[in-house]
Design an enzyme around this catalytic site. Structure first.
Site, PDB file in Angstrom:
ATOM      1  N   ARG A  49       1.280  -1.402   0.027  1.00  7.75           N
ATOM      2  CA  ARG A  49      -0.288  -0.092  -0.401  1.00  7.75           C
ATOM      3  C   ARG A  49       1.141   1.631  -0.280  1.00  7.75           C
ATOM      4  NH1 ARG A  49       2.596   1.103   3.205  1.00  7.75           N
ATOM      5  NH2 ARG A  49       1.179   3.420   3.805  1.00  7.75           N
ATOM      6  N   GLY A  50       0.334   2.835   0.171  1.00 11.13           N
ATOM      7  CA  GLY A  50       1.044   3.613   0.069  1.00 11.13           C
ATOM      8  C   GLY A  50       1.233   3.993  -1.713  1.00 11.13           C
ATOM      9  N   ALA A  51       0.398   5.204  -2.521  1.00  7.54           N
ATOM     10  CA  ALA A  51       0.542   5.662  -3.325  1.00  7.54           C
ATOM     11  C   ALA A  51       1.384   5.377  -4.455  1.00  7.54           C
ATOM     12  CB  ALA A  51       0.101   7.103  -3.377  1.00  7.54           C
ATOM     13  N   ARG A  76      -7.865   0.282  -6.212  1.00  6.01           N
ATOM     14  CA  ARG A  76      -8.225   1.647  -5.021  1.00  6.01           C
ATOM     15  C   ARG A  76      -8.024   2.837  -5.365  1.00  6.01           C
ATOM     16  NH1 ARG A  76      -3.854   1.116   0.103  1.00  6.01           N
ATOM     17  NH2 ARG A  76      -5.837   2.182   0.837  1.00  6.01           N
ATOM     18  N   GLN A  89      -0.927   1.483   9.883  1.00  6.24           N
ATOM     19  CA  GLN A  89       0.044   1.195   9.203  1.00  6.24           C
ATOM     20  C   GLN A  89       0.706   2.560  10.226  1.00  6.24           C
ATOM     21  OE1 GLN A  89      -3.233   2.464   7.966  1.00  6.24           O
ATOM     22  NE2 GLN A  89      -3.717   1.697   6.346  1.00  6.24           N
ATOM     23  N   ASP A 108      -1.682  10.715  -0.978  1.00  8.31           N
ATOM     24  CA  ASP A 108      -2.353   9.617  -1.976  1.00  8.31           C
ATOM     25  C   ASP A 108      -2.574  10.505  -3.652  1.00  8.31           C
ATOM     26  OD1 ASP A 108      -2.795   8.213   0.654  1.00  8.31           O
ATOM     27  OD2 ASP A 108      -2.504   7.102  -1.133  1.00  8.31           O
ATOM     28  N   ASN A 148      -4.991  11.783   2.011  1.00 10.21           N
ATOM     29  CA  ASN A 148      -3.903  11.044   2.757  1.00 10.21           C
ATOM     30  C   ASN A 148      -4.216  10.104   3.184  1.00 10.21           C
ATOM     31  OD1 ASN A 148      -1.268  10.686   2.811  1.00 10.21           O
ATOM     32  ND2 ASN A 148      -1.103  11.016   4.931  1.00 10.21           N
ATOM     33  N   LYS A 149      -4.211   9.952   3.607  1.00 10.78           N
ATOM     34  CA  LYS A 149      -4.543   8.396   5.133  1.00 10.78           C
ATOM     35  C   LYS A 149      -6.327   9.905   5.849  1.00 10.78           C
ATOM     36  CE  LYS A 149      -5.051   5.328   4.818  1.00 10.78           C
ATOM     37  NZ  LYS A 149      -5.867   4.798   4.363  1.00 10.78           N
TER      38      LYS A 149
HETATM   39  O1  MRU Z   1      -4.334   3.391   2.789  1.00 11.36           O
HETATM   40  P1  MRU Z   1      -3.235   2.861   2.388  1.00 11.36           P
HETATM   41  O2  MRU Z   1      -2.093   2.966   3.755  1.00 11.36           O
HETATM   42  O3  MRU Z   1      -2.150   2.830   0.899  1.00 11.36           O
HETATM   43  O4  MRU Z   1      -2.514   4.939   2.509  1.00 11.36           O
HETATM   44  C1  MRU Z   1      -0.998   5.577   2.442  1.00 11.36           C
HETATM   45  C2  MRU Z   1      -0.968   6.680   2.457  1.00 11.36           C
HETATM   46  O5  MRU Z   1      -1.761   7.812   2.917  1.00 11.36           O
HETATM   47  C3  MRU Z   1       0.194   6.953   2.661  1.00 11.36           C
HETATM   48  O6  MRU Z   1      -0.044   8.564   3.387  1.00 11.36           O
HETATM   49  C4  MRU Z   1       0.065   8.468   1.555  1.00 11.36           C
HETATM   50  O7  MRU Z   1       0.050   7.097   0.503  1.00 11.36           O
HETATM   51  C5  MRU Z   1       1.268   8.018   0.995  1.00 11.36           C
HETATM   52  S1  MRU Z   1       2.587   7.688   0.638  1.00 11.36           S
HETATM   53  C6  MRU Z   1       4.303   7.474   0.606  1.00 11.36           C
END
Ligand code: MRU
Length: 380
Positions: free
Chosen positions: A54-56, A95, A217, A258, A268-269
């Site tokens: 996960r993570g953009a 996603r 996370q 994201d 973002n999250k």
């Molecule tokens: O749902 P996730 O774990 O994919 O969400 C990740 C985030 O919100 C991160 O902060 C974002 O992707 C930046 S990652 C470098």
């Protein structure tokens, strides 16, 4: 970055085995290190959708490798192009919020198309396996670029931390939310890159790690990463940040993104917005670290235009933890209570002190973003 002293990336290919892509299955961290082999585009889509990764930025790179795996499966299929487009659609649906996903798929399609520019009928002449090889080369290139982009985010972010240290002459307390670390990118991370590089440069740092319910996370991944690298940190429940800020215990917030609009609104999250509000109320700088690949050049209004992923409510209702031998999943809520699980929220540009990008720091505002990325400025 390193795990127990051994260099790792979050996604890689073994040059001796071109039929698979390897990832760290993050669902098992921090208690087990499980390496997963992706063999098909379906494997890649599942890994993204079910958050093995996960993570953009990492979602994007995994999708790029997913396109390669789709090509491998197609071989020399006479219907290669149409079927590859269908595979791209499957990946794109996994996603919705992180724009890096569609960006990376686009880059892969472009790498097949581009080769044809200025050359007659090259496309028609290329075999399926030749196209697949181009997809592999490009996926590896995108992964390398992501590493360098994240490294540069760190280079540009360190002076912010150093400046606070020089004024304060004491440990710099940084609050971060979710995991925008190396596990969310190919290496270094975005929000963590300045943290790692400042730590390596000898600046005393302590990180407040938001646990980041419901998937934790922060508590699971960011804390683990920082620990592996020896960065002092403390995990806090998500609702603690405001209290810490009111008591002068946070000098700086750095989070990831994201998707960021060209006007500087940041998705973002979920929970990021509340931290930005608290930071503003307490006069604490709130920075977003992001690669240019997380900017959506087509959007101007984050609240209205960025799609927010809604995930399974059971992620809220149940909690997973380690019993000393294995993971257990237990029900946390009354059996019949409904729950809702928004994955992300929007922090409006006005609450963002600045964007730390691979090209430098800019204001969260269109004119300033376009100064760093002039190639995306509308043609007058
Ligand atoms: O749902 P996730 O774990 O994919 O969400 C990740 C985030 O919100 C991160 O902060 C974002 O992707 C930046 S990652 C470098």
């Amino acid at each position: 970055m390193e795990i127990k002293g051994r260099a790792f990336r979050s996604i890689w290919m073994d040059p001796a085995n071109l039929s698979e892509v390897k990832i760290i299955d993050e669902r098992h961290l921090p208690h087990e290190l499980v390496i997963e082999r992706l063999l098909t585009v379906k494997d890649a889509a599942t890994a993204i959708r079910d958050m093995h990764i996960r993570g953009a930025p990492l979602i994007g790179i995994t999708a790029a490798f997913g396109m390669y795996l789709a090509g491998l499966e197609l071989g020399d299929d006479p219907d290669y192009d149409r079927k590859l487009m269908a595979a791209a659609d499957v990946l794109r649906e996994t996603r919705p919020t992180a724009v890096n996903l569609s960006w990376a798929i686009e880059q892969q399609l472009l790498c097949l198309g581009r080769k044809t520019i200025g050359t007659k009928n090259t496309r028609a002449k290329r075999t399926g396996p030749e196209k697949t090889e181009a997809l592999r080369t490009n996926a590896l290139k995108l992964a390398e670029e992501d590493v360098e982009i994240c490294r540069m985010i760190g280079v540009h972010g360190v002076p912010l931390i150093r400046e606070i240290y020089e004024k304060k002459e004491d440990t710099v307390n940084i609050l971060t939310h979710c995991n925008a670390g190396w596990l969310a990118t190919v290496d270094y991370g975005t929000a963590t890159s300045p943290i790692y590089q400042a730590h390596n440069a000898g600046i005393p740092i302590h990180v407040w790690v938001d646990e980041t319910r419901p998937r934790n996370q922060g508590a699971r991944l960011t804390a683990w990463e920082l620990g592996q690298h020896g960065v002092p940190h403390t995990i806090v429940p998500d609702n603690t940040g405001g209290h810490l800020m009111q008591h002068g215990l946070v000098d700086l917030c750095i989070v990831g993104s994201d998707r960021t609009t060209v006007t500087g609104d940041v998705a973002n999250k979920i929970g990021t917005y509340l931290k930005a509000l608290a930071a503003r109320d307490n006069g604490i700088p709130f920075y977003v670290a992001l690669p240019g690949t997380s900017i959506d050049w087509t959007l101007k209004d984050g609240l209205k235009q960025i799609p927010i992923e809604t995930r399974d409510p059971d992620e809220v209702r149940y909690i997973k933890g380690w019993d000393g031998e294995k993971y257990q999943r237990v029900l946390l809520t009354p059996e019949d209570s409904p729950a809702i699980n928004y994955g992300f929220d929007i922090t409006p540009a006005r609450l963002v002190s600045g964007l730390i990008t691979e090209r430098g720091i800019c204001e969260a505002a269109e004119h300033s973003i376009l100064t760093l990325y002039p190639e995306f400025a509308p043609i007058a």
